[in-house]
Design an enzyme around this catalytic site. Structure first.
Site, short mmCIF file in Angstrom:
data_model
loop_
_atom_site.label_atom_id
_atom_site.label_comp_id
_atom_site.label_asym_id
_atom_site.label_seq_id
_atom_site.Cartn_x
_atom_site.Cartn_y
_atom_site.Cartn_z
N GLU A 81 -4.73 2.74 8.09
CA GLU A 81 -4.93 1.58 8.71
C GLU A 81 -4.38 1.48 10.13
O GLU A 81 -3.36 2.05 10.66
CB GLU A 81 -3.76 0.46 7.92
CG GLU A 81 -3.89 0.22 6.55
CD GLU A 81 -2.57 -0.35 5.90
OE1 GLU A 81 -2.85 -0.91 4.70
OE2 GLU A 81 -1.63 -0.51 6.53
N CYS A 82 -5.44 0.86 10.89
CA CYS A 82 -5.20 0.91 12.52
C CYS A 82 -4.87 2.04 12.88
O CYS A 82 -5.55 3.11 13.22
CB CYS A 82 -4.16 -0.37 12.52
SG CYS A 82 -4.41 -0.90 14.50
#
Length: 397
Positions: A297-298
């Site tokens: 994520e990210c």
């Protein structure tokens, strides 16, 4: 929270909305994880279960709001007020009274009367200039029939730095000055009595989670104070076997893991250390190539890419995804908001918050991503073998 902890109370912290920075401050002063309560990423029933589960062994639970009380993703949907309604909790307003006096009367009265299904129990004034200023504000509360729990005076000792859109958690924040002023100027005993009298039976029922309710997986989570640190507690608590590793330490992945979880953070601030850990990056690339399951994520997604370009150079990352991320100051652009997408028949919900971008054209996506109002957004989702990666911080993985 820090004041009550110093008084010997067990305090369970909660945070309205998707924020994963404020929860770090909560956990530090409370000595236990802070839990996000979010009515976009989770159902009202789930929010009630979370509040019940994590509050069970606490003396008092405190839910910090977000933004303005009624600010949500669609009018007041997803707002602090909605969380208060879902949990039937009393609200204490914290109001900036700087350079204001009797004009607070219509403002506060509006908040109190705006919705009859939200109970405003009282107010704490912030940035009060003097005892005389506070006396004027007390008169406001007397005239509109609102309880005043006290105030905080203006003080440079209480100012905190921020970066991006959140508080700066990279340096230790001393809370002694704040605790001292709260003890002197706020009636925290009255706040405790308020809590004890209004805890709702609906929200405090038995919601203990058994091992059978969790996913039986050996999950390895990247954890570093800055580069990999944005994690929702509920994600970790959803698995039976969770362990951690620091990608900045040059070690191969352990054998026998079922899922590698690379959460978000600020890897762009630790590029030298991540590059030096070449064994770790090679191990992650080989794990992915063998079909190992990864959720990134990210910042975790950035780490899986081919490289990250910064103002001072080009830094190779894991190379699982053939893309380049730019963290150069000239390329920064804020991407912010709730996200929802469906992949392989399953709906994912989460939140996107970043300034870095893909260098060049945005890569193709495995599915369409939507914001909270259902409008399509250009954020891509990547499915590479058993790797799921995107800029979205997922609430459930």
């Amino acid at each position: 929270m820090a004041l009550l902890r110093q008084q010997g109370y067990r305090v369970q912290p909660f945070k309205c909305g998707p924020d994963y920075i404020d929860t770090k401050f909560h956990a530090k002063v409370c000595g236990r994880p802070s839990v996000n309560l979010d009515t976009f990423m989770a159902t009202p029933e789930h929010v009630r279960q979370l509040f019940s589960r994590y509050s069970q062994d606490a003396d008092v639970s405190i839910v910090e709001g977000m933004m303005g009380m009624f600010d949500g993703y669609d009018r007041d949907r997803g707002s602090s007020a909605e969380v208060a309604r879902v949990l039937v909790l009393p609200v204490v307003l914290v109001v900036n009274a700087r350079s204001a006096a009797y004009s607070m009367a219509p403002l506060l009265q509006g908040f109190v009367r705006f919705r009859d299904d939200v109970s405003v129990a009282g107010v704490i004034f912030n940035q009060v200039g003097s005892p005389r200023h506070f006396a004027m504000l007390q008169q406001v509360c007397d005239d509109i029939g609102l309880t005043c729990f006290g105030y905080l005076p203006k003080s440079v000792d209480l100012e905190q730095t921020s970066r991006y859109l959140g508080l700066d958690f990279s340096t230790d924040t001393e809370s002694n000055a704040l605790v001292k002023l709260l003890g002197e100027h706020v009636d925290w005993h009255a706040l405790l009595r308020l809590s004890g009298s209004l805890l709702p039976g609906e929200a405090t029922g038995d919601a203990a989670r058994s091992a059978a309710d969790k996913q039986s997986m050996r999950v390895l989570v990247a954890r570093n104070e800055e580069s990999f640190s944005f994690v929702y507690q509920e994600v970790l608590d959803n698995f039976t076997d969770v362990s951690f590793f620091n990608p900045e330490e040059d070690k191969p992945l352990p054998a026998g893991i079922d899922l590698l979880y690379l959460p978000g953070g600020y890897p762009e601030k630790h590029l030298d250390a991540l590059v030096r850990a070449a064994v770790t990056r090679q191990s992650i690339r080989e794990y992915a190539e063998r079909g190992g399951r990864i959720v990134a994520e990210c910042g975790g997604m950035m780490y899986l890419c081919r490289n990250i370009v910064a103002d001072d150079g080009d830094y190779p990352m894991c190379g699982v995804l053939p893309y380049t991320i730019t963290a150069r100051r000239a390329d920064r652009h804020l991407s912010l908001g709730y996200r929802r997408f469906v992949l392989d028949g399953r709906e994912y919900r989460g939140h996107e918050f970043h300034y870095t971008q893909f260098l060049g054209a945005v890569p193709p996506t495995a599915c369409q991503v939507f914001n909270a109002k259902g409008d399509p957004v250009g954020t891509p989702v990547f499915r590479h073998q058993n790797v799921l990666a995107s800029y979205t911080h997922l609430y459930q993985i």
